[in-house]
Design a protein around this motif. Structure first.
Motif, short mmCIF file in Angstrom:
data_model
loop_
_atom_site.label_atom_id
_atom_site.label_comp_id
_atom_site.label_asym_id
_atom_site.label_seq_id
_atom_site.Cartn_x
_atom_site.Cartn_y
_atom_site.Cartn_z
N TYR A 1 0.84 -1.20 0.00
CA TYR A 1 0.00 0.00 0.00
C TYR A 1 0.87 1.24 0.00
CZ TYR A 1 -3.92 -2.96 1.55
OH TYR A 1 -4.90 -3.92 1.65
N GLY A 2 0.59 2.16 -0.90
CA GLY A 2 1.20 3.48 -0.88
C GLY A 2 0.30 4.42 -0.10
N ILE A 3 0.91 5.20 0.80
CA ILE A 3 0.16 6.13 1.65
C ILE A 3 0.72 7.54 1.41
CG2 ILE A 3 -0.53 6.70 4.02
CD1 ILE A 3 -1.41 3.86 3.08
N LYS A 4 -0.16 8.53 1.38
CA LYS A 4 0.26 9.91 1.14
C LYS A 4 -0.41 10.86 2.12
CE LYS A 4 -3.49 10.91 -2.08
NZ LYS A 4 -3.86 11.32 -3.42
N CYS A 5 0.24 12.00 2.30
CA CYS A 5 -0.39 13.15 2.95
C CYS A 5 -0.90 14.00 1.80
CB CYS A 5 0.63 13.91 3.80
SG CYS A 5 -0.01 15.46 4.47
N THR A 6 -2.19 14.19 1.70
CA THR A 6 -2.77 14.87 0.55
C THR A 6 -2.17 16.26 0.31
OG1 THR A 6 -4.81 13.61 0.90
CG2 THR A 6 -4.95 15.53 -0.55
N ALA B 1 3.02 16.32 -3.18
CA ALA B 1 4.01 16.84 -4.14
C ALA B 1 5.36 17.08 -3.48
CB ALA B 1 3.50 18.12 -4.79
N MET B 2 5.36 17.25 -2.14
CA MET B 2 6.62 17.45 -1.41
C MET B 2 7.24 16.11 -1.01
SD MET B 2 5.48 20.68 0.94
CE MET B 2 7.11 21.00 1.58
N GLY B 3 6.59 15.01 -1.36
CA GLY B 3 7.15 13.69 -1.10
C GLY B 3 6.74 13.07 0.22
N MET B 4 5.65 13.53 0.82
CA MET B 4 5.22 12.93 2.09
C MET B 4 4.43 11.66 1.78
SD MET B 4 3.53 14.67 5.41
CE MET B 4 3.23 13.72 6.90
N VAL B 5 5.17 10.54 1.77
CA VAL B 5 4.61 9.23 1.42
C VAL B 5 5.22 8.17 2.32
CG1 VAL B 5 4.12 9.79 -0.99
CG2 VAL B 5 6.38 8.91 -0.36
N PRO C 1 3.78 12.47 -8.20
CA PRO C 1 4.67 13.62 -8.22
C PRO C 1 6.13 13.17 -8.10
CG PRO C 1 2.87 13.96 -6.67
CD PRO C 1 2.82 12.53 -7.10
N SER C 2 7.06 13.91 -8.69
CA SER C 2 8.46 13.45 -8.76
C SER C 2 9.08 13.23 -7.38
CB SER C 2 9.30 14.42 -9.59
OG SER C 2 9.31 15.70 -9.01
N ARG C 3 8.83 14.12 -6.42
CA ARG C 3 9.40 13.91 -5.08
C ARG C 3 8.83 12.68 -4.39
NH1 ARG C 3 10.03 19.88 -2.32
NH2 ARG C 3 11.78 20.57 -3.62
N ALA C 4 7.54 12.46 -4.57
CA ALA C 4 6.91 11.27 -3.99
C ALA C 4 7.50 10.02 -4.65
CB ALA C 4 5.40 11.32 -4.19
N ARG C 5 7.67 10.05 -5.96
CA ARG C 5 8.26 8.93 -6.69
C ARG C 5 9.68 8.65 -6.19
NH1 ARG C 5 7.31 6.80 -11.41
NH2 ARG C 5 5.95 8.48 -12.09
#
Length: 141
Positions: free
Chosen positions: A92-97, A101-105, A125-129
């Motif tokens: 599971y990938g989890i993010k802060c909405t 884009a700032m990579g908070m995953v 987003p590139s930072r998340a990736r």
């Protein structure tokens, strides 16, 4: 009555073995800014994760293109502490909405080790990736 008692006794060990894991939503820690701590969890099917609103302005949400087939997406409200039970095995990938884009995953592995993805979805987003690829590289070592 005996059937109900037998069923109850059979189910107790399943509930008792489930664990609760906690993840902090942070502005900064020793690994960088806009992070979850920890950034990776390996849990069993049926375990729950409580996302703690440690700092204001964060939430926890599944990344729609990064959950196992059949899993239910979720999205917590900003500043909300939520608890999610993960019952379908997979990654599971989890993010802060607001900080995606700032990579908070982060990644949560449920059950046995799945094949780690070599390619991530193009819409990340590139930072998340970059962060997710770094986490996957650490897991592959």
């Amino acid at each position: 009555m005996r059937i109900l008692l037998a069923l109850f006794l059979f189910l107790i060990p399943n509930f008792a073995s489930a664990e609760l894991h906690e993840v902090e939503m942070l502005n900064r820690n020793e690994t960088g800014s806009m992070v979850y701590s920890p950034n990776f969890l390996r849990i069993s099917s049926g375990d729950s994760v409580r996302f703690l609103a440690t700092r204001p302005g964060h939430n926890a949400a599944s990344i729609d293109c990064m959950i196992p087939d059949g899993a239910t997406p979720f999205k917590g409200k900003i500043n909300e502490e939520i608890e999610i039970t993960f019952s379908i095995p997979g990654l599971y990938g989890i993010k802060c909405t607001p900080h995606f884009a700032m990579g908070m995953v982060m990644l949560i592995q449920v059950g046995p080790t799945p094949a780690l993805p070599h390619n991530l979805p193009a819409e990340l987003p590139s930072r998340a990736r970059d962060r997710l690829l770094a986490y996957i590289a650490e897991l592959s070592e």
